[in-house]
Write an enzyme that holds these catalytic residues in place. Sequence first.
Site, mmCIF file in Angstrom:
data_model
loop_
_atom_site.group_PDB
_atom_site.id
_atom_site.type_symbol
_atom_site.label_atom_id
_atom_site.label_comp_id
_atom_site.label_asym_id
_atom_site.label_seq_id
_atom_site.Cartn_x
_atom_site.Cartn_y
_atom_site.Cartn_z
ATOM 1 N N GLY A 1 6.111 73.664 55.008
ATOM 2 C CA GLY A 1 7.282 73.810 54.159
ATOM 3 C C GLY A 1 6.937 73.649 52.690
ATOM 4 N N SER B 1 13.532 60.787 55.422
ATOM 5 C CA SER B 1 14.643 60.736 54.469
ATOM 6 C C SER B 1 15.287 59.360 54.513
ATOM 7 C CB SER B 1 15.691 61.802 54.834
ATOM 8 O OG SER B 1 16.889 61.607 54.113
ATOM 9 N N TYR C 1 21.049 65.436 62.012
ATOM 10 C CA TYR C 1 19.976 65.392 61.009
ATOM 11 C C TYR C 1 19.438 63.971 60.866
ATOM 12 C CZ TYR C 1 17.865 65.414 56.321
ATOM 13 O OH TYR C 1 17.015 65.267 55.250
ATOM 14 N N ALA C 2 20.334 63.002 60.740
ATOM 15 C CA ALA C 2 19.908 61.614 60.563
ATOM 16 C C ALA C 2 19.153 61.110 61.785
ATOM 17 C CB ALA C 2 21.132 60.725 60.290
ATOM 18 N N ALA C 3 19.602 61.503 62.969
ATOM 19 C CA ALA C 3 18.899 61.090 64.186
ATOM 20 C C ALA C 3 17.486 61.648 64.217
ATOM 21 C CB ALA C 3 19.682 61.553 65.414
#
Length: 268
Positions: A19, A144, A157-159
């Site tokens: 990325g 993050s 997303y957080a998981a």
Amino acid sequence: MAIDPSNILLTGRVAVVTGGGEGIGRGIAEGLAAFGASVAIWEQNAETCASAAESVGALGIVTDVRDSGQVDAALQRTTSELGTPSILVNNAGGVFKSSLLDTSENGWDALYKSNLRHVLLCTQRVSRRLVDEGQPGSFINVTSIEGVRAAPGYAAYAAAKAGVINYTKTAALELATHKIRINALAPDLTMTEGIMRVSPDGLPPGAGNMIPMGRAGHVDEMAGAAVFLASDLSSYITGQTIHVDGGTQAASGWYHNPQTGDYQLGPG
């Protein structure tokens, strides 16, 4: 023994940044190259891949790191043209808002593949080659702040980002005997092309009050931490997540009052 300043140099090493077409990934690729590494950028977007590779002086390989076959092909080409990578930065990722009640199975799977599955694929493939060759390595996973706090509307997303943090710890233990170190970087708000598209005038409203240092981070500050973790200066550090976030994680809900500048618990 005194610290040798040359220990920060990455001369003669090969680094892969996933990325790396823009944003934090591109900044890290530039930082690694500046300290002497030969860099390969694995990026899904052909246009940004080519642009970043030209700017950094890197090998650009259009790669969807969610696909194991493409990862294998990218690693083969990287090894053939640059040598075996001993530095791996798992930076690729993606996010979209999706409340818990509305998240579909496809949406959950998409966020898992974008943020966690590729960390396994790339770490596994590169570490297998290093173990076969008996070579040490340093891997850096970009997670993050959302991996360590609740994120309403972004549960999947957080998981996934929390999974990256735990995977970093577990992989560090499994690979320690092979002299491969695994660490993670956890940014908060960082000024990237994506953020600038959303907020071209700078910080989103109120964001400066939420970060103890009062500003967003810069991709070069992420790059500095990545160079440190990749280098021999961090030779006894593994399994750690470093929060490059201006103090957000330490604040734990304390904010600057926008009128007085004093700290208060919650924005008020």
